[in-house]
Design a protein around this motif. Structure first.
Motif, PDB file in Angstrom:
ATOM      1  N   ALA A 275       0.825  -1.214   0.000  1.00 49.26           N
ATOM      2  CA  ALA A 275       0.000   0.000   0.000  1.00 49.26           C
ATOM      3  C   ALA A 275       0.856   1.258   0.000  1.00 49.26           C
ATOM      4  CB  ALA A 275      -0.933  -0.011   1.208  1.00 49.26           C
ATOM      5  N   VAL A 276       1.882   1.278   0.845  1.00 52.33           N
ATOM      6  CA  VAL A 276       2.723   2.472   0.974  1.00 52.33           C
ATOM      7  C   VAL A 276       3.539   2.706  -0.293  1.00 52.33           C
ATOM      8  CG1 VAL A 276       4.656   3.477   2.267  1.00 52.33           C
ATOM      9  CG2 VAL A 276       2.794   2.343   3.479  1.00 52.33           C
ATOM     10  N   SER A 277       3.816   1.643  -1.058  1.00 50.00           N
ATOM     11  CA  SER A 277       4.604   1.818  -2.271  1.00 50.00           C
ATOM     12  C   SER A 277       3.918   2.740  -3.264  1.00 50.00           C
ATOM     13  CB  SER A 277       4.870   0.458  -2.919  1.00 50.00           C
ATOM     14  OG  SER A 277       3.677  -0.110  -3.429  1.00 50.00           O
ATOM     15  N   VAL A 278       2.600   2.870  -3.168  1.00 53.18           N
ATOM     16  CA  VAL A 278       1.891   3.790  -4.062  1.00 53.18           C
ATOM     17  C   VAL A 278       1.350   5.007  -3.319  1.00 53.18           C
ATOM     18  CG1 VAL A 278      -0.317   2.555  -3.862  1.00 53.18           C
ATOM     19  CG2 VAL A 278       0.129   3.967  -5.868  1.00 53.18           C
ATOM     20  N   THR A 279       0.839   4.827  -2.100  1.00 47.73           N
ATOM     21  CA  THR A 279       0.322   5.982  -1.357  1.00 47.73           C
ATOM     22  C   THR A 279       1.436   6.944  -0.969  1.00 47.73           C
ATOM     23  OG1 THR A 279       0.484   4.807   0.770  1.00 47.73           O
ATOM     24  CG2 THR A 279      -1.605   4.644  -0.438  1.00 47.73           C
ATOM     25  N   GLY A 280       2.648   6.428  -0.753  1.00 47.08           N
ATOM     26  CA  GLY A 280       3.769   7.307  -0.443  1.00 47.08           C
ATOM     27  C   GLY A 280       4.075   8.255  -1.593  1.00 47.08           C
ATOM     28  N   GLU A 281       3.930   7.758  -2.824  1.00 44.07           N
ATOM     29  CA  GLU A 281       4.170   8.613  -3.987  1.00 44.07           C
ATOM     30  C   GLU A 281       3.077   9.667  -4.130  1.00 44.07           C
ATOM     31  OE1 GLU A 281       5.602   7.066  -7.682  1.00 44.07           O
ATOM     32  OE2 GLU A 281       5.956   5.095  -6.789  1.00 44.07           O
ATOM     33  N   TYR A 282       1.835   9.286  -3.819  1.00 42.39           N
ATOM     34  CA  TYR A 282       0.759  10.269  -3.870  1.00 42.39           C
ATOM     35  C   TYR A 282       0.933  11.314  -2.777  1.00 42.39           C
ATOM     36  CZ  TYR A 282      -2.086   7.949  -7.412  1.00 42.39           C
ATOM     37  OH  TYR A 282      -2.547   7.430  -8.592  1.00 42.39           O
ATOM     38  N   GLY A 283       1.390  10.890  -1.620  1.00 48.94           N
ATOM     39  CA  GLY A 283       1.556  11.822  -0.513  1.00 48.94           C
ATOM     40  C   GLY A 283       2.650  12.842  -0.762  1.00 48.94           C
ATOM     41  N   THR A 284       3.746  12.431  -1.383  1.00 49.16           N
ATOM     42  CA  THR A 284       4.863  13.347  -1.643  1.00 49.16           C
ATOM     43  C   THR A 284       4.726  14.087  -2.969  1.00 49.16           C
ATOM     44  OG1 THR A 284       6.132  11.554  -2.688  1.00 49.16           O
ATOM     45  CG2 THR A 284       6.429  11.898  -0.310  1.00 49.16           C
ATOM     46  N   GLY A 285       3.785  13.654  -3.806  1.00 48.18           N
ATOM     47  CA  GLY A 285       3.638  14.276  -5.117  1.00 48.18           C
ATOM     48  C   GLY A 285       4.558  13.696  -6.168  1.00 48.18           C
ATOM     49  N   LEU A 286       5.352  12.677  -5.797  1.00 44.01           N
ATOM     50  CA  LEU A 286       6.263  12.062  -6.762  1.00 44.01           C
ATOM     51  C   LEU A 286       5.514  11.416  -7.917  1.00 44.01           C
ATOM     52  CD1 LEU A 286       9.134  11.208  -7.563  1.00 44.01           C
ATOM     53  CD2 LEU A 286       8.859   9.193  -6.086  1.00 44.01           C
TER      54      LEU A 286
ATOM     55  N   LEU B  15      -1.287  -3.201  -2.553  1.00 44.67           N
ATOM     56  CA  LEU B  15      -1.030  -2.241  -3.624  1.00 44.67           C
ATOM     57  C   LEU B  15      -2.333  -1.796  -4.283  1.00 44.67           C
ATOM     58  CD1 LEU B  15       0.952  -0.773  -5.551  1.00 44.67           C
ATOM     59  CD2 LEU B  15       0.937  -2.856  -6.944  1.00 44.67           C
ATOM     60  N   ALA B  16      -3.226  -2.746  -4.538  1.00 44.43           N
ATOM     61  CA  ALA B  16      -4.512  -2.410  -5.160  1.00 44.43           C
ATOM     62  C   ALA B  16      -5.348  -1.507  -4.253  1.00 44.43           C
ATOM     63  CB  ALA B  16      -5.276  -3.683  -5.501  1.00 44.43           C
ATOM     64  N   ILE B  17      -5.395  -1.836  -2.975  1.00 46.77           N
ATOM     65  CA  ILE B  17      -6.160  -1.015  -2.035  1.00 46.77           C
ATOM     66  C   ILE B  17      -5.560   0.380  -1.936  1.00 46.77           C
ATOM     67  CG2 ILE B  17      -6.806  -0.770   0.402  1.00 46.77           C
ATOM     68  CD1 ILE B  17      -6.985  -3.831   0.533  1.00 46.77           C
ATOM     69  N   GLY B  18      -4.236   0.464  -1.895  1.00 48.34           N
ATOM     70  CA  GLY B  18      -3.585   1.769  -1.839  1.00 48.34           C
ATOM     71  C   GLY B  18      -3.821   2.589  -3.087  1.00 48.34           C
ATOM     72  N   THR B  19      -3.859   1.939  -4.259  1.00 44.95           N
ATOM     73  CA  THR B  19      -4.104   2.661  -5.504  1.00 44.95           C
ATOM     74  C   THR B  19      -5.514   3.235  -5.549  1.00 44.95           C
ATOM     75  OG1 THR B  19      -2.575   1.147  -6.636  1.00 44.95           O
ATOM     76  CG2 THR B  19      -4.017   2.479  -8.021  1.00 44.95           C
ATOM     77  N   VAL B  20      -6.467   2.494  -5.007  1.00 46.52           N
ATOM     78  CA  VAL B  20      -7.858   2.949  -5.013  1.00 46.52           C
ATOM     79  C   VAL B  20      -8.077   4.051  -3.979  1.00 46.52           C
ATOM     80  CG1 VAL B  20     -10.244   2.260  -4.577  1.00 46.52           C
ATOM     81  CG2 VAL B  20      -8.746   0.779  -5.924  1.00 46.52           C
ATOM     82  N   LEU B  21      -7.557   3.875  -2.770  1.00 48.73           N
ATOM     83  CA  LEU B  21      -7.818   4.833  -1.687  1.00 48.73           C
ATOM     84  C   LEU B  21      -6.854   6.023  -1.695  1.00 48.73           C
ATOM     85  CD1 LEU B  21      -8.610   2.417   1.287  1.00 48.73           C
ATOM     86  CD2 LEU B  21     -10.197   3.504  -0.318  1.00 48.73           C
ATOM     87  N   ARG B  22      -5.609   5.808  -2.056  1.00 47.52           N
ATOM     88  CA  ARG B  22      -4.606   6.865  -2.160  1.00 47.52           C
ATOM     89  C   ARG B  22      -4.321   7.560  -0.831  1.00 47.52           C
ATOM     90  NH1 ARG B  22      -5.702   9.865  -7.957  1.00 47.52           N
ATOM     91  NH2 ARG B  22      -6.075   7.988  -9.190  1.00 47.52           N
ATOM     92  N   HIS B  23      -4.573   6.900   0.242  1.00 51.81           N
ATOM     93  CA  HIS B  23      -4.306   7.470   1.576  1.00 51.81           C
ATOM     94  C   HIS B  23      -3.683   6.379   2.424  1.00 51.81           C
ATOM     95  CE1 HIS B  23      -5.178   8.817   5.710  1.00 51.81           C
ATOM     96  NE2 HIS B  23      -5.062  10.030   5.194  1.00 51.81           N
ATOM     97  N   THR B  24      -2.531   6.663   3.016  1.00 54.65           N
ATOM     98  CA  THR B  24      -1.764   5.625   3.698  1.00 54.65           C
ATOM     99  C   THR B  24      -2.537   4.999   4.864  1.00 54.65           C
ATOM    100  OG1 THR B  24       0.333   6.671   3.102  1.00 54.65           O
ATOM    101  CG2 THR B  24       0.365   5.113   4.931  1.00 54.65           C
TER     102      THR B  24
ATOM    103  N   ALA C 147      -4.948  -2.392  -9.889  1.00 56.86           N
ATOM    104  CA  ALA C 147      -3.979  -1.315  -9.686  1.00 56.86           C
ATOM    105  C   ALA C 147      -3.675  -0.592 -10.997  1.00 56.86           C
ATOM    106  CB  ALA C 147      -2.693  -1.874  -9.078  1.00 56.86           C
ATOM    107  N   VAL C 148      -3.532  -1.356 -12.083  1.00 58.78           N
ATOM    108  CA  VAL C 148      -3.225  -0.758 -13.380  1.00 58.78           C
ATOM    109  C   VAL C 148      -4.411   0.042 -13.907  1.00 58.78           C
ATOM    110  CG1 VAL C 148      -2.686  -1.265 -15.788  1.00 58.78           C
ATOM    111  CG2 VAL C 148      -1.513  -2.507 -13.958  1.00 58.78           C
ATOM    112  N   VAL C 149      -5.607  -0.526 -13.797  1.00 60.71           N
ATOM    113  CA  VAL C 149      -6.795   0.137 -14.340  1.00 60.71           C
ATOM    114  C   VAL C 149      -7.157   1.373 -13.516  1.00 60.71           C
ATOM    115  CG1 VAL C 149      -9.269  -0.118 -14.752  1.00 60.71           C
ATOM    116  CG2 VAL C 149      -7.700  -1.952 -15.386  1.00 60.71           C
ATOM    117  N   ALA C 150      -7.061   1.280 -12.194  1.00 62.05           N
ATOM    118  CA  ALA C 150      -7.476   2.386 -11.329  1.00 62.05           C
ATOM    119  C   ALA C 150      -6.637   3.631 -11.581  1.00 62.05           C
ATOM    120  CB  ALA C 150      -7.385   1.973  -9.869  1.00 62.05           C
TER     121      ALA C 150
END
Length: 284
Positions: A103-114, A192-201, A275-278
């Motif tokens: 989850a953090v592998s994707v939400t961390g990028e959303y959180g930092t703007g990366l 990863l899928a849950i993190g991609t959908v929710l985008r919040h750590t 994860a890919v589609v979302a």
């Protein structure tokens, strides 16, 4: 009179080479290990999982003298050495940790703007997420295999002091090791899928706990509908694959190992596709 001529604006085209998929894999590999906390989290998780399993085996070793002859025979006949190889507590720690990593592998990028920088550099969002899925799956598969093998080796080494261990050649040993190893990538891809959908750590970690750990407990195995729903969850599939025939003998709604392997495969496939589609369907 002087005639003024204006030069039409020329649109600058970026004719540089497009990023190859191998480059995206390398980029995701670098991003995964760029955080110092990532290797430490893997190490701490591995030590905790092996410690839980070794501790259970040591308890049986320490209090072996309390078993009578019949109890010792039952310990071996019921497959208890294999149950010590990977316990439920260890599986819970593994699922929670690797799902959080996913989850953090994707939400961390959303959180930092990366993630904006990544999608600006590479407009093919689906390719970026596919690379992330493959790298995460590969790393957690190797991680799960190492942890499962270390757990089996350590627990059986402890039990061998009481002549209560089993070898890798035992009919069920390889199945238990493989099922425990593959639990890691399945849980990581689900996270990863849950993190991609929710985008919040925080919300993603809570979602991982609810979906992967609480639902198997809440759903009753004594009613057909809830038992079927329970059987569709990866933790329940792990319990089916690592349990002995004695444990499954009293089930009201039994299911086979083939169904449990199918649950593993479907969860990994659906989580990766989601994860890919979302990320392709939604804005940054």
């Amino acid at each position: 009179m002087t005639t003024a001529t204006t030069t039409p604006a020329v649109r600058v085209a970026h004719d540089g080479p497009r990023a190859r998929f191998g480059d995206l894999l390398a980029a995701e590999w670098l991003k995964m290990w760029s955080l110092r906390s990532t290797p430490w989290l893997y190490v701490i998780t591995a030590l905790a999982v092996v410690a839980f399993n070794a501790g259970t085996a040591y308890d049986h070793y320490k209090y072996w003298y309390e078993y009578d002859e019949h109890g010792r025979e039952s310990f071996m006949a019921n497959g208890s050495p294999l149950m010590d190889a990977f316990t439920g507590n260890a599986a819970t720690v593994l699922v929670l940790a690797v799902a959080a990593i996913g989850a953090v592998s994707v939400t961390g990028e959303y959180g930092t703007g990366l993630i904006r920088t990544t999608f600006t550099a590479v407009s093919a969002r689906r390719s970026v997420m596919a690379a992330k899925v493959l790298v995460l799956a590969a790393v957690t598969t190797v991680f799960g295999a190492l942890v499962a093998a270390a757990s089996f080796a350590s627990t059986q080494a402890i039990l061998s002091g009481r002549n209560a261990s089993v070898s890798l050649g035992h009919p069920d040993a390889l199945r238990i090791i493989v099922a425990s190893a593959l639990l890691a990538p399945v849980a990581a891809l689900a996270g990863l899928a849950i993190g991609t959908v929710l985008r919040h750590t925080g919300g993603s970690i809570v979602g991982c706990v609810v979906v992967l750990l609480l639902l198997p407990i809440v759903l009753s195995s004594r009613r057909h509908l809830t038992a079927v729903l329970q059987h569709t969850l990866p933790y329940s599939a792990w319990e089916r694959l690592t349990g002995t025939e004695t444990q499954h003998a009293g089930e009201l709604f039994p299911w086979g190992a083939g169904g449990a392997w199918t649950v593993y495969a479907l969860w990994a496939l659906v989580a990766g596709v989601l994860a890919v589609v979302a990320v392709h369907r939604r804005d940054q």
